[in-house]
Design a protein around this motif. Structure first.
Motif, PDB file in Angstrom:
ATOM      1  N   PHE A 176       0.800  -1.097  -0.199  1.00 45.98           N
ATOM      2  CA  PHE A 176      -0.053  -0.084   0.001  1.00 45.98           C
ATOM      3  C   PHE A 176       0.933   1.430  -0.058  1.00 45.98           C
ATOM      4  O   PHE A 176       2.020   1.275   0.723  1.00 45.98           O
ATOM      5  CB  PHE A 176      -0.874  -0.131   1.219  1.00 45.98           C
ATOM      6  CG  PHE A 176      -0.281   0.255   2.434  1.00 45.98           C
ATOM      7  CD1 PHE A 176      -0.436   1.499   2.942  1.00 45.98           C
ATOM      8  CD2 PHE A 176       0.454  -0.576   3.245  1.00 45.98           C
ATOM      9  CE1 PHE A 176      -0.200   2.128   4.225  1.00 45.98           C
ATOM     10  CE2 PHE A 176       1.142  -0.101   4.382  1.00 45.98           C
ATOM     11  CZ  PHE A 176       0.813   1.188   5.026  1.00 45.98           C
ATOM     12  N   ASP A 177       0.401   2.333  -0.661  1.00 46.66           N
ATOM     13  CA  ASP A 177       0.980   3.395  -0.806  1.00 46.66           C
ATOM     14  C   ASP A 177       0.416   4.426   0.429  1.00 46.66           C
ATOM     15  O   ASP A 177      -0.793   4.775   0.186  1.00 46.66           O
ATOM     16  CB  ASP A 177       0.858   4.169  -2.026  1.00 46.66           C
ATOM     17  CG  ASP A 177       1.658   5.461  -2.297  1.00 46.66           C
ATOM     18  OD1 ASP A 177       2.200   6.111  -1.253  1.00 46.66           O
ATOM     19  OD2 ASP A 177       1.841   5.889  -3.358  1.00 46.66           O
ATOM     20  N   PRO A 178       1.210   4.784   1.423  1.00 49.36           N
ATOM     21  CA  PRO A 178       0.527   5.830   2.469  1.00 49.36           C
ATOM     22  C   PRO A 178      -0.195   6.900   1.930  1.00 49.36           C
ATOM     23  O   PRO A 178      -1.202   7.566   2.557  1.00 49.36           O
ATOM     24  CB  PRO A 178       1.615   6.046   3.174  1.00 49.36           C
ATOM     25  CG  PRO A 178       2.648   4.909   3.075  1.00 49.36           C
ATOM     26  CD  PRO A 178       2.597   4.449   1.650  1.00 49.36           C
TER      27      PRO A 178
ATOM     28  N   GLU B  44       0.014  -0.448   8.688  1.00 51.24           N
ATOM     29  CA  GLU B  44       1.238  -0.801   8.931  1.00 51.24           C
ATOM     30  C   GLU B  44       1.075  -2.036  10.024  1.00 51.24           C
ATOM     31  O   GLU B  44       2.008  -3.117   9.794  1.00 51.24           O
ATOM     32  CB  GLU B  44       2.010   0.139   9.386  1.00 51.24           C
ATOM     33  CG  GLU B  44       2.455   1.067   8.332  1.00 51.24           C
ATOM     34  CD  GLU B  44       3.317   2.359   8.790  1.00 51.24           C
ATOM     35  OE1 GLU B  44       3.443   2.570  10.105  1.00 51.24           O
ATOM     36  OE2 GLU B  44       3.810   2.936   7.966  1.00 51.24           O
ATOM     37  N   LEU B  45       0.401  -1.727  11.138  1.00 49.85           N
ATOM     38  CA  LEU B  45       0.425  -2.937  11.836  1.00 49.85           C
ATOM     39  C   LEU B  45      -0.327  -4.174  11.516  1.00 49.85           C
ATOM     40  O   LEU B  45       0.095  -5.414  11.763  1.00 49.85           O
ATOM     41  CB  LEU B  45      -0.134  -2.350  13.178  1.00 49.85           C
ATOM     42  CG  LEU B  45       0.469  -1.492  14.146  1.00 49.85           C
ATOM     43  CD1 LEU B  45      -0.453  -0.805  15.192  1.00 49.85           C
ATOM     44  CD2 LEU B  45       1.821  -2.071  14.589  1.00 49.85           C
ATOM     45  N   GLU B  46      -1.353  -3.766  10.701  1.00 50.50           N
ATOM     46  CA  GLU B  46      -2.346  -5.274  10.008  1.00 50.50           C
ATOM     47  C   GLU B  46      -1.226  -6.070   9.248  1.00 50.50           C
ATOM     48  O   GLU B  46      -1.111  -7.134   9.416  1.00 50.50           O
ATOM     49  CB  GLU B  46      -3.341  -4.633   9.323  1.00 50.50           C
ATOM     50  CG  GLU B  46      -4.469  -5.465   9.444  1.00 50.50           C
ATOM     51  CD  GLU B  46      -5.772  -4.792   8.680  1.00 50.50           C
ATOM     52  OE1 GLU B  46      -5.991  -5.265   7.433  1.00 50.50           O
ATOM     53  OE2 GLU B  46      -6.519  -3.916   9.270  1.00 50.50           O
ATOM     54  N   ASN B  47      -0.432  -5.265   8.691  1.00 47.32           N
ATOM     55  CA  ASN B  47       0.487  -5.996   7.725  1.00 47.32           C
ATOM     56  C   ASN B  47       1.726  -6.692   8.579  1.00 47.32           C
ATOM     57  O   ASN B  47       2.282  -7.824   7.764  1.00 47.32           O
ATOM     58  CB  ASN B  47       1.240  -4.771   6.685  1.00 47.32           C
ATOM     59  CG  ASN B  47       0.181  -4.460   5.544  1.00 47.32           C
ATOM     60  OD1 ASN B  47      -0.788  -4.939   5.473  1.00 47.32           O
ATOM     61  ND2 ASN B  47       0.532  -3.584   4.855  1.00 47.32           N
ATOM     62  N   LEU B  48       1.849  -6.385   9.635  1.00 46.40           N
ATOM     63  CA  LEU B  48       2.724  -7.204  10.472  1.00 46.40           C
ATOM     64  C   LEU B  48       2.290  -8.685  11.139  1.00 46.40           C
ATOM     65  O   LEU B  48       2.916  -9.377  11.714  1.00 46.40           O
ATOM     66  CB  LEU B  48       3.261  -6.316  11.722  1.00 46.40           C
ATOM     67  CG  LEU B  48       4.101  -5.173  11.313  1.00 46.40           C
ATOM     68  CD1 LEU B  48       4.526  -4.542  12.746  1.00 46.40           C
ATOM     69  CD2 LEU B  48       5.396  -5.628  10.445  1.00 46.40           C
ATOM     70  N   ALA B  49       1.072  -8.770  10.628  1.00 47.51           N
ATOM     71  CA  ALA B  49       0.033 -10.014  11.017  1.00 47.51           C
ATOM     72  C   ALA B  49      -0.398 -10.856   9.920  1.00 47.51           C
ATOM     73  O   ALA B  49      -1.599 -11.442   9.933  1.00 47.51           O
ATOM     74  CB  ALA B  49      -0.733  -9.744  12.131  1.00 47.51           C
ATOM     75  N   PRO B  50       0.534 -11.121   8.979  1.00 49.43           N
ATOM     76  CA  PRO B  50      -0.178 -11.594   7.719  1.00 49.43           C
ATOM     77  C   PRO B  50      -0.463 -13.198   8.116  1.00 49.43           C
ATOM     78  O   PRO B  50      -0.079 -13.593   9.015  1.00 49.43           O
ATOM     79  CB  PRO B  50       0.992 -11.755   6.821  1.00 49.43           C
ATOM     80  CG  PRO B  50       2.136 -11.596   7.581  1.00 49.43           C
ATOM     81  CD  PRO B  50       1.802 -10.865   8.743  1.00 49.43           C
TER      82      PRO B  50
END
Length: 198
Positions: free
Chosen positions: A92-94, A106-112
């Protein structure tokens, strides 16, 4: 006298639960949902109706299709909204996202590959009865059925009560990001990612 047993008080949500879902998602989000719906509203449009419309959607994370409710006395007392996150986080592009959502994404993406508990909330008059814990047990079952490697949840660092509950159910802090608040008022400083391994 026979002891009173409630018949299956936990069930899948329907479109008819949209009002309760909008109220509970706003409680869980500490007012952030209403803040966002207000920005989406056209002149004269009821902010809560936007929330109800979103709850009735067939698609999207905030949908009755992703929701389990806990009833008490024939009414919705608590709700859980959750779903599996993809095994590979979407790039994703911020710049393409409202700044408030960037730390959350960003946090969601750390829990794939985990089953994401997006919303867990109980009406104030039903708190302390164990309904949230019951719904977290349902989340554990759904996560196992979906073949995920664990569960994840994001909470404000100021929400001490919720955090204690999650930690008592086996969730551990794995990362945090500073909140972007704009005009939204919240006591927290950081969003905290908690993960539970199955």
């Amino acid at each position: 006298m026979e002891p009173h047993h409630e018949v299956s008080a936990i069930r899948a949500a329907t479109k008819d639960d949209a009002t309760a879902m909008a109220e509970l998602v706003n409680m869980a989000g500490e007012g952030l949902p209403v803040y966002l719906w207000r920005r989406m509203a056209k002149a004269g449009e009821d902010v809560w109706e936007i929330g109800r419309q979103r709850a009735r959607r067939e698609e999207g994370s905030f949908s009755y299709r992703n929701t389990i409710v806990r009833e008490a006395d024939g009414k919705v007392a608590a709700a859980l909204i959750g779903y599996p996150l993809p095994d590979t986080p979407e790039a994703f592009d911020p710049a393409d996202m409202p700044a408030m959502f960037v730390p959350l994404q960003e946090l969601e993406n750390l829990a794939p590959g985990t089953w994401y508990v997006n919303v867990l909330a109980t009406y104030p008059e039903h708190r302390g009865k164990g309904f949230a814990r019951e719904l977290l047990q349902v989340a554990d079952r759904l996560a196992a059925e979906a073949g995920t490697k664990g569960l994840s949840i994001i909470v404000s660092d100021a929400n001490v009560r919720a955090r204690k509950l999650y930690e008592s159910c086996g969730y551990l802090e794995t990362a945090s990001r500073q909140m972007v608040k704009e005009d939204w008022e919240n006591a927290g400083t950081n969003w905290v990612l908690l993960v539970k391994r199955l």
